[in-house]
Design an enzyme around this catalytic site. Structure first.
Site, short mmCIF file in Angstrom:
data_model
loop_
_atom_site.label_atom_id
_atom_site.label_comp_id
_atom_site.label_asym_id
_atom_site.label_seq_id
_atom_site.Cartn_x
_atom_site.Cartn_y
_atom_site.Cartn_z
N ASP A 2 0.80 -1.22 0.00
CA ASP A 2 0.00 0.00 0.00
C ASP A 2 0.83 1.27 0.00
O ASP A 2 1.87 1.33 0.64
CB ASP A 2 -0.83 0.03 1.29
CG ASP A 2 -2.28 -0.11 0.96
OD1 ASP A 2 -2.73 0.54 0.01
OD2 ASP A 2 -2.95 -0.88 1.65
N HIS A 19 3.40 2.88 -8.74
CA HIS A 19 3.40 1.41 -8.88
C HIS A 19 4.75 0.94 -9.45
O HIS A 19 5.26 -0.11 -9.07
CB HIS A 19 2.27 0.97 -9.81
CG HIS A 19 0.90 1.24 -9.24
ND1 HIS A 19 0.57 0.94 -7.94
CD2 HIS A 19 -0.22 1.77 -9.80
CE1 HIS A 19 -0.70 1.27 -7.72
NE2 HIS A 19 -1.19 1.79 -8.83
N LEU A 113 13.33 -19.31 -1.25
CA LEU A 113 12.23 -18.41 -0.87
C LEU A 113 11.01 -18.73 -1.72
O LEU A 113 11.10 -18.80 -2.95
CB LEU A 113 12.62 -16.94 -1.10
CG LEU A 113 11.49 -15.93 -0.82
CD1 LEU A 113 11.20 -15.81 0.68
CD2 LEU A 113 11.83 -14.54 -1.39
C1 FPP Z 1 -1.66 -0.44 -3.58
O1 FPP Z 1 -1.28 0.93 -3.60
C2 FPP Z 1 -0.90 -1.19 -4.60
C3 FPP Z 1 -1.47 -1.83 -5.67
C4 FPP Z 1 -2.91 -1.88 -5.90
C5 FPP Z 1 -0.63 -2.50 -6.70
C6 FPP Z 1 0.69 -3.08 -6.27
C7 FPP Z 1 1.46 -3.45 -7.49
C8 FPP Z 1 2.78 -3.26 -7.71
C9 FPP Z 1 3.73 -2.80 -6.67
C10 FPP Z 1 3.41 -3.51 -9.06
C11 FPP Z 1 3.11 -4.80 -9.78
C12 FPP Z 1 3.43 -6.03 -9.04
C13 FPP Z 1 4.60 -6.73 -9.09
C14 FPP Z 1 4.72 -7.95 -8.28
C15 FPP Z 1 5.74 -6.31 -9.89
P1 FPP Z 1 -2.38 2.05 -3.87
O2 FPP Z 1 -2.44 2.32 -5.34
O3 FPP Z 1 -3.69 1.63 -3.28
O4 FPP Z 1 -1.77 3.28 -3.13
P2 FPP Z 1 -2.58 4.37 -2.29
O5 FPP Z 1 -3.26 3.64 -1.17
O6 FPP Z 1 -1.51 5.31 -1.82
O7 FPP Z 1 -3.55 5.02 -3.25
#
Ligand code: FPP
Length: 233
Positions: A2, A19, A113
């Site tokens: 997050d 992201h 892992l």
């Molecule tokens: C939540 O942050 C995160 C996600 C919904 C996506 C996570 C994905 C990645 C890190 C990249 C792709 C995955 C891999 C394994 C390479 P948010 O967008 O909800 O952030 P916020 O809460 O600050 O709005």
């Protein structure tokens, strides 16, 4: 993972930049886990609810996933990382699903892992899928309803064969479970950090593990006198 969106907003950048930076944290944290002797790391990468985000963000996340897989499988094999997924894989776009299947097969011999990506994952949906599978076995006459136990349910979850998590790390200060591993987290210790996922690194992982190590895990038992408790068991 997050806080990607907030990390980008703080810099006046589009959410996808967050992201992208967040995917860099994946490798750093996986390496730190291996150094610390962690054998299972499960990352919540895309929830069943994330389809409601704008189409370009969803497409961007799928692109980042595919890029991560094509760039990192060689490193996973070098370091002994075995990749797996949990979630409704059949609903992912074909290209991402095929890339995942290939990466899972190419890393299947590794054992240092176990890196599990939760993709199109929801804890309630996982329980629904398990109940459907169990009901199917009852209807086919291969399972006696009286014999259904909590182990039966565990054995029908996407995580079958994996230990329940010892530690849940929630980044960006959120105090919710958000439909993650609802069944498996029953006795998991929770560590909440205000760090946003793109800023989360090895030092934060070590702090979370130190916090975890200071907890007394009771699994519902009374351990006021641990010596008596252990000599009785
Ligand atoms: C939540 O942050 C995160 C996600 C919904 C996506 C996570 C994905 C990645 C890190 C990249 C792709 C995955 C891999 C394994 C390479 P948010 O967008 O909800 O952030 P916020 O809460 O600050 O709005």
């Amino acid at each position: 993972m997050d806080g990607n969106g907030r990390w980008a907003r703080e810099r006046g950048w589009p959410r996808l930049k967050g992201h992208e930076q967040g995917s860099q944290s994946v490798e750093k944290v996986a390496n730190a886990c291996m150094d610390a002797g962690v054998e299972y790391l499960t990352l919540y990468a895309f929830s069943t609810e994330n389809w409601k985000r704008p189409a370009h963000e969803v497409a961007g996340l799928m692109f980042l996933l595919e890029r991560f897989l094509s760039e990192k499988v060689a490193m996973m094999n070098e370091k002994g990382v075995r990749l797996s997924t949990i979630g409704r894989m059949h609903e992912l776009p074909d290209a991402a699903r095929k890339r995942l299947e290939r990466a899972i097969s190419e890393t299947s011999h590794n054992n240092r892992l176990n890196l599990t990506l939760a993709l199109n994952y929801g804890g309630r949906e996982e329980i629904v899928d398990a109940v459907r599978a169990i009901a199917g076995e009852v209807r086919a006459g291969t399972l006696d309803p009286v014999k259904i136990s909590s182990e039966t349910l565990s054995d029908h979850l996407y995580t079958r064969g994996m230990p329940d998590p010892d530690l849940l790390i929630r980044t960006s200060g959120e105090m919710r479970i958000s439909n993650f591993l609802l069944w498996q987290l029953s006795y998991t210790e929770i560590h909440v950090t205000r760090k946003l996922w793109p800023d989360f690194g090895p030092a934060d992982l070590h702090a979370a593990i130190a916090d975890y190590s200071s907890r007394e895990r009771r699994f519902g038992e009374a351990h006021e006198n641990p010596i008596t408790a252990s000599s009785n068991s």
